[in-house]
Write a protein that holds these residues in place. Structure first.
Motif, PDB file in Angstrom:
ATOM      1  N   ALA A 165       0.828  -1.206   0.000  1.00  0.00           N
ATOM      2  CA  ALA A 165       0.000   0.000   0.000  1.00  0.00           C
ATOM      3  C   ALA A 165       0.865   1.260   0.000  1.00  0.00           C
ATOM      4  N   ALA A 166       1.928   1.256   0.816  1.00  0.00           N
ATOM      5  CA  ALA A 166       2.797   2.429   0.898  1.00  0.00           C
ATOM      6  C   ALA A 166       3.514   2.673  -0.426  1.00  0.00           C
ATOM      7  N   LEU A 167       4.004   1.607  -1.060  1.00  0.00           N
ATOM      8  CA  LEU A 167       4.672   1.764  -2.349  1.00  0.00           C
ATOM      9  C   LEU A 167       3.708   2.251  -3.419  1.00  0.00           C
ATOM     10  N   ALA A 168       2.472   1.756  -3.380  1.00  0.00           N
ATOM     11  CA  ALA A 168       1.474   2.186  -4.359  1.00  0.00           C
ATOM     12  C   ALA A 168       1.198   3.677  -4.232  1.00  0.00           C
ATOM     13  N   VAL A 169       1.082   4.155  -3.001  1.00  0.00           N
ATOM     14  CA  VAL A 169       0.831   5.583  -2.783  1.00  0.00           C
ATOM     15  C   VAL A 169       2.047   6.413  -3.169  1.00  0.00           C
ATOM     16  N   GLU A 170       3.237   5.967  -2.732  1.00  0.00           N
ATOM     17  CA  GLU A 170       4.462   6.732  -2.995  1.00  0.00           C
ATOM     18  C   GLU A 170       4.730   6.883  -4.485  1.00  0.00           C
ATOM     19  N   HIS A 171       4.481   5.823  -5.260  1.00  0.00           N
ATOM     20  CA  HIS A 171       4.823   5.852  -6.684  1.00  0.00           C
ATOM     21  C   HIS A 171       3.603   6.048  -7.580  1.00  0.00           C
ATOM     22  N   GLN A 172       2.448   6.264  -6.945  1.00  0.00           N
ATOM     23  CA  GLN A 172       1.204   6.548  -7.674  1.00  0.00           C
ATOM     24  C   GLN A 172       0.900   5.472  -8.718  1.00  0.00           C
TER      25      GLN A 172
END
Length: 236
Positions: free
Chosen positions: A32-39
């Motif tokens: 989830a964090a990677l998805a948000v960080e890298h859009q």
């Protein structure tokens, strides 16, 4: 042709691991964090992590997360990366030949300063349980010091070229990074204690200047590494 979203994320994470921004043994941010960080979507993140697993730069433990593995030493062209179980077992075979001889020579040629440095590394390794990245660095440093005590630059160069990736640690020992109560392997502390004891036997033989005992202790340790690799593969 422009890179895919997953390809671009792979390149970014690969660079962070190789450059040390994400250290060996360190847990990667969550999906989830990677998805948000890298859009990007979580599907893209999963594809990128799967590719990094195949490259041998990441190990994913179900229910725990994904952890960075040791990147290849040097530029990656001259030193093959141990990615598969077969590669890792082959690396143990290589180490059995090189490090058994290094231990025998070190028993004959070591100085008191070498013994002192090895004792410090062993103490630090013993205190690193639960911190896999730190444990791997102390483990490698111990083996490098044995090669240094052998006073043969070719043996030392062989270990330097392999770097910390030669330690058969990341996949199995990363279980301890999950911490108490989070599904970690109950047998991990016992395996870690065995690893520490195997290193202690090597140091004792060097202190006694017993070349045969040093070579035997190193062989027992590396045979143990092989056994633990096979056990981990069978348990996954």
């Amino acid at each position: 042709m422009p890179p895919t979203l997953s390809g671009a994320l792979v390149a970014t994470l690969r660079r962070r691991i190789v450059e040390g921004d994400i250290a060996p043994g360190e847990k990667l941010p969550s999906e989830a964090a990677l998805a948000v960080e890298h859009q990007v979507s979580r599907t893209v993140v999963r594809e990128a992590i799967a590719r990094l697993n195949l490259e041998g730069l990441v190990h994913t433990r179900r229910g725990s997360g994904s952890y960075a593995l040791a990147p290849p030493a040097g530029d990656g062209e001259d030193v093959p990366v141990a990615r598969s179980l077969e590669d890792r077992l082959g690396l143990v075979d290589f180490r059995l030949g090189v490090e058994t001889q290094a231990a025998a020579l070190a028993a004959e040629r070591r100085s008191d300063a070498h013994l002192d440095a090895l004792a410090v590394r062993l103490r630090d390794l013993d205190g690193a349980q639960g911190h896999p990245a730190t444990a791997m660095q102390h483990d490698f440093a111990f083996h490098r010091l044995v090669a240094e005590a052998a006073q043969n630059r070719y043996l030392l160069d062989a270990l330097d070229r392999l770097g910390p990736q030669m330690i058969a640690m990341p996949r199995g020992r990363l279980d301890r990074a999950t911490g108490p109560g989070s599904g970690s392997d109950d047998g991990a502390p016992a395996r870690f204690a065995a690893v520490v004891q195997e290193h202690r036997a090597i140091l004792d033989a060097l202190a006694d200047r017993d070349a045969l005992a040093a070579a035997a202790a190193m062989r027992v340790h590396l045979a143990g590494s092989r056994r633990r690799l096979l056990a981990e593969a069978g348990g996954d």
